[in-house]
Design an enzyme around this catalytic site. Structure first.
Site, PDB file in Angstrom:
ATOM      1  N   ASP A  10       0.860  -1.175   0.000  1.00 52.73           N
ATOM      2  CA  ASP A  10       0.000   0.000   0.000  1.00 52.73           C
ATOM      3  C   ASP A  10       0.905   1.238   0.000  1.00 52.73           C
ATOM      4  O   ASP A  10       2.067   1.156   0.420  1.00 52.73           O
ATOM      5  CB  ASP A  10      -0.872  -0.053   1.265  1.00 52.73           C
ATOM      6  CG  ASP A  10      -1.660   1.223   1.465  1.00 52.73           C
ATOM      7  OD1 ASP A  10      -2.301   1.680   0.497  1.00 52.73           O
ATOM      8  OD2 ASP A  10      -1.634   1.780   2.584  1.00 52.73           O
ATOM      9  N   ASP A  12      -0.393   5.123   0.644  1.00 50.71           N
ATOM     10  CA  ASP A  12      -0.786   6.112   1.663  1.00 50.71           C
ATOM     11  C   ASP A  12      -0.799   5.528   3.071  1.00 50.71           C
ATOM     12  O   ASP A  12      -1.530   4.584   3.352  1.00 50.71           O
ATOM     13  CB  ASP A  12      -2.187   6.656   1.368  1.00 50.71           C
ATOM     14  CG  ASP A  12      -2.203   7.546   0.141  1.00 50.71           C
ATOM     15  OD1 ASP A  12      -1.192   8.204  -0.127  1.00 50.71           O
ATOM     16  OD2 ASP A  12      -3.241   7.573  -0.547  1.00 50.71           O
ATOM     17  N   ASP A 218      -2.029  -0.610   5.894  1.00 55.89           N
ATOM     18  CA  ASP A 218      -2.369  -0.009   7.194  1.00 55.89           C
ATOM     19  C   ASP A 218      -3.872   0.106   7.445  1.00 55.89           C
ATOM     20  O   ASP A 218      -4.273   0.448   8.555  1.00 55.89           O
ATOM     21  CB  ASP A 218      -1.744   1.392   7.308  1.00 55.89           C
ATOM     22  CG  ASP A 218      -2.437   2.396   6.399  1.00 55.89           C
ATOM     23  OD1 ASP A 218      -2.639   2.069   5.203  1.00 55.89           O
ATOM     24  OD2 ASP A 218      -2.804   3.479   6.868  1.00 55.89           O
TER      25      ASP A 218
HETATM   26 MG   LIG Z   1      -3.148   3.146   3.400  1.00 55.29          MG
END
Ligand SMILES: [Mg+2]
Length: 271
Positions: A10, A12, A218
């Site tokens: 991922d 961001d 996240d």
């Molecule tokens: Mg993310």
């Protein structure tokens, strides 16, 4: 022969810091991975235009996955044969998993009218408004608006109305993913499905060599890719709790936030 490792990540809040969008704390680990020829494959909610810039910045020549698994981009000739079901597009073999944005915009305007005042979609925002909301520069916000496959919305209503909206959209056949900042309205694609398809292409290309897929994320929109990987790394976020996963084996949680946590766990697992 050692198994080939693939890193699906991922961006961001994971490889990019949630606030600064920088990778600095991970730069040394990125270099280590490149030296070992371990592909770093962005698997992100971001658009093609955004990933192309980040990829150039990080000097990555690997395939990547955009818009929450909506499409996989493979540089032409990255594999010895063009994967089945891909189309040639500006130097990439592209495999898409989802209907285009216009379909989702018309669904939102025609079938979700009762929620109209509860959200604001990317298409309704000017680049300046999106920049104010995200901390992106106006240029970068413009790139973020160039979505091909879905519509992220900023939820303005209550948690209850958001829950009702998500249920309603599911009934209409849409998929709603909760990212770090936005609800992403799109089709039935996810980062896990695209990751598994791309891992399969590596296998077809080099059948004699086993694969170990490591995924890092996240947020809730990363759970499918984290569940589907051989090794999952959940990176700590400064703004929300860890996503909930079913798996218990080969699962790491970072102590540090964002790129520092990314580097911390990959150093532990690989080096
Ligand atoms: Mg993310």
């Amino acid at each position: 022969m050692n198994k080939k490792m693939l890193i699906f990540t991922d961006l961001d809040g994971t490889l990019l810091d949630h606030y600064t969008y920088q990778t600095r704390a991970a730069d040394c680990t990125i270099k280590n991975l490149k030296e070992k020829n371990i592909p770093i494959i962005p698997n992100t909610s971001k658009t093609l235009a955004e990933v192309l810039l980040i990829r150039a910045d990080l000097k990555l020549e690997t395939p990547f996955i955009i818009e929450n698994g909506a499409a996989v981009y493979i540089p032409v000739n990255y594999f010895s044969i063009q994967p089945d079901g891909t189309q040639l597009e500006n130097g990439f073999w592209v495999k898409s998993f989802c209907q285009k944005k216009d379909f989702w915009l018309s669904l939102l305007s025609a079938e979700a009218r009762q929620f109209k005042t509860h959200f604001r979609g990317f298409s309704q925002m000017r680049a300046q408004q999106l920049a104010d909301l995200t901390g992106l520069s106006i240029t970068d916000a413009g790139l973020a608006k160039r979505r091909q496959f879905g519509e992220p919305v900023d939820w303005l209503g209550s948690q209850q109305s958001q829950d009702d909206f998500i249920k309603h959209m599911h009934l209409l056949g849409a998929n709603v993913l909760e990212g770090g900042r936005f609800l992403h309205i799109s089709g039935n694609c996810d980062k896990g499905q695209a990751q598994s398809w791309l891992a399969q292409q590596y296998k077809i290309n080099q059948p004699e060599r086993g694969l170990t897929v490591i995924a890092l994320g996240d947020s809730d929109n990363d759970t499918a890719m984290l569940e589907a990987a051989d090794i999952a790394v959940v990176v700590r976020s400064p703004v929300h709790a860890f996503p909930i996963l079913q798996r218990e084996n080969e699962l790491y949680f970072s102590r540090e936030y964002g790129p520092a946590g990314w580097a911390e766990c990959l150093q532990k697992i690989i080096f």
